[in-house]
Design a protein around this motif. Structure first.
Motif, PDB file in Angstrom:
ATOM      1  N   ALA A   1      35.432  46.092  45.648  1.00 24.44           N
ATOM      2  CA  ALA A   1      35.261  45.042  43.877  1.00 24.44           C
ATOM      3  C   ALA A   1      36.107  44.539  43.679  1.00 24.44           C
ATOM      4  CB  ALA A   1      34.392  46.372  43.146  1.00 24.44           C
ATOM      5  N   LEU A   2      37.749  45.828  43.191  1.00 24.95           N
ATOM      6  CA  LEU A   2      39.109  45.457  43.457  1.00 24.95           C
ATOM      7  C   LEU A   2      39.326  43.938  43.610  1.00 24.95           C
ATOM      8  CD1 LEU A   2      41.304  48.510  43.269  1.00 24.95           C
ATOM      9  CD2 LEU A   2      40.558  47.462  41.490  1.00 24.95           C
ATOM     10  N   ALA A   3      39.271  43.520  45.160  1.00 20.13           N
ATOM     11  CA  ALA A   3      39.588  42.100  45.722  1.00 20.13           C
ATOM     12  C   ALA A   3      38.752  41.537  45.643  1.00 20.13           C
ATOM     13  CB  ALA A   3      39.781  42.709  47.240  1.00 20.13           C
ATOM     14  N   ARG A   4      36.831  41.888  45.182  1.00 19.83           N
ATOM     15  CA  ARG A   4      36.408  40.598  44.359  1.00 19.83           C
ATOM     16  C   ARG A   4      37.105  40.210  42.809  1.00 19.83           C
ATOM     17  NH1 ARG A   4      32.337  43.795  46.626  1.00 19.83           N
ATOM     18  NH2 ARG A   4      31.845  44.690  44.697  1.00 19.83           N
ATOM     19  N   LEU A   5      37.253  41.200  42.216  1.00 23.44           N
ATOM     20  CA  LEU A   5      37.424  40.868  40.839  1.00 23.44           C
ATOM     21  C   LEU A   5      39.337  40.000  40.900  1.00 23.44           C
ATOM     22  CD1 LEU A   5      37.807  40.683  38.145  1.00 23.44           C
ATOM     23  CD2 LEU A   5      38.904  43.283  37.963  1.00 23.44           C
ATOM     24  N   ALA A   6      39.861  40.580  41.360  1.00 24.72           N
ATOM     25  CA  ALA A   6      41.154  39.786  42.023  1.00 24.72           C
ATOM     26  C   ALA A   6      40.267  38.423  42.142  1.00 24.72           C
ATOM     27  CB  ALA A   6      42.512  40.207  43.124  1.00 24.72           C
ATOM     28  N   ASP A   7      40.153  37.711  43.244  1.00 19.48           N
ATOM     29  CA  ASP A   7      39.279  36.621  43.449  1.00 19.48           C
ATOM     30  C   ASP A   7      38.765  35.325  42.513  1.00 19.48           C
ATOM     31  OD1 ASP A   7      39.640  34.375  45.657  1.00 19.48           O
ATOM     32  OD2 ASP A   7      37.229  35.083  45.588  1.00 19.48           O
ATOM     33  N   GLU A   8      38.411  36.406  41.845  1.00 23.72           N
ATOM     34  CA  GLU A   8      37.562  36.046  40.803  1.00 23.72           C
ATOM     35  C   GLU A   8      38.314  35.379  39.519  1.00 23.72           C
ATOM     36  OE1 GLU A   8      34.934  37.506  36.707  1.00 23.72           O
ATOM     37  OE2 GLU A   8      34.403  38.368  38.223  1.00 23.72           O
ATOM     38  N   LEU A   9      39.334  35.721  38.874  1.00 23.19           N
ATOM     39  CA  LEU A   9      40.202  36.237  38.444  1.00 23.19           C
ATOM     40  C   LEU A   9      41.351  34.697  39.129  1.00 23.19           C
ATOM     41  CD1 LEU A   9      41.751  39.496  36.631  1.00 23.19           C
ATOM     42  CD2 LEU A   9      39.820  37.901  35.777  1.00 23.19           C
TER      43      LEU A   9
END
Length: 295
Positions: free
Chosen positions: A73-81
């Motif tokens: 989830a952290l990796a997905r959020l970083a990619d989203e931002l």
């Protein structure tokens, strides 16, 4: 005018994290975004709503459910931002697992390590690469995070270590706890000591690799010590709270570091308390009296 800024605060629905989110929302511009995150959807929604409606708030505030132990989830959020906003400008890694004095430290070790250490490693790996010029990535740690608080037999595991080596040391500590050999190897029973040392070591590891280009881009990566803060997490551990600071006051020092320009090279990669770097080699291991306070 510069592009809108994006700030992320973990563990932000209460205590110090909420104070940090409030302070960011008050100092950022209307076009800027503060992501207030935590594990509980209800608490995150309520906190974000209250901060957004606060009289001092200027920036946009958005609640986001985020379990920092979910590294995907952290990796997905970083990619989203990165994709939606071109990266992130401010990351305040503040999440902590609440542990009460009467609880078994060894039985709670996995949760504590996952939140304080595994998540810190993931935040550093995923968000440092998407920091925009002028960005800030601060990990909330403690003055217990200096190397001298560890038994001398263990210090080489963290001194000058890479992030992979810090992660290996943390997992070795976890394994020793499960096997009942941690104390024999020199690990203190109080989880907070090795956990905080490992947090600071992880920050130092990432900073060592990025220092030159980050300073050229006005980026600051550091760990911070907020001092004794009057929160639900820390209050049960102390009988005398006269010197404890309200979360908003403790947050002010951290926010000063966030907004200070230009970046002070002496603070880059260091553990910072009240605007000053702490000696990485300082501190002493817990005494036997300290051990008796821990179940």
């Amino acid at each position: 005018m510069s592009d809108p800024r994006t700030a992320l605060v973990t563990g932000a629905n209460q205590g110090l994290g909420r104070a940090l989110a409030e302070g960011l929302a008050a100092r950022l511009r209307p076009a800027d975004l503060v992501l207030l995150t935590g594990r509980s959807e209800q608490r995150v929604t309520e906190a974000a709503h209250q901060v957004a409606r606060s009289a001092g708030t200027r920036g946009r505030v958005e609640g986001r459910v985020l379990d920092v132990t979910d590294t995907e989830a952290l990796a997905r959020l970083a990619d989203e931002l990165r994709q939606r906003r071109g990266g992130v400008d401010i990351v305040l890694s503040n999440a902590v697992a609440r542990l009460l004095p009467g609880e078994s430290q060894s039985e709670r070790a996995d949760e504590f390590i996952d939140v304080s250490n595994t998540a810190t490693h993931a935040v550093l790996r995923d968000f440092a690469p998407v920091l925009r010029p002028g960005g800030r990535l601060l990990v909330v740690a403690s003055s217990l995070g200096t190397l001298g608080h560890l038994d001398p037999r263990l210090r080489h595991l963290f001194d000058g270590a890479t992030l992979d080596q810090v992660e290996y040391a943390v997992e070795s500590w976890r394994t020793a706890i499960h096997h009942g050999t941690a104390e024999e190897a020199g690990w203190p029973r109080w989880l907070n000591v090795p956990s905080k040392v490992a947090q600071v070591a992880a920050v130092r590891a990432v900073a060592a690799e990025r220092r030159e280009r980050d300073l050229a881009a006005g980026i600051l990566i550091a760990s911070v010590c907020p001092g004794m803060v009057d929160t639900a997490t820390s209050r049960p551990w102390f009988g005398d709270y006269r010197e404890a600071r309200p979360p908003a006051v403790a947050a002010a020092d951290i926010l000063h570091l966030v907004f200070a320009e230009p970046v002070d090279p002496a603070l880059y990669g260091e553990l910072v308390r009240a605007g000053r770097p702490l000696d990485w080699y300082g501190g002493t291991p817990p005494t036997e009296q300290d051990r008796l306070l821990v179940p």
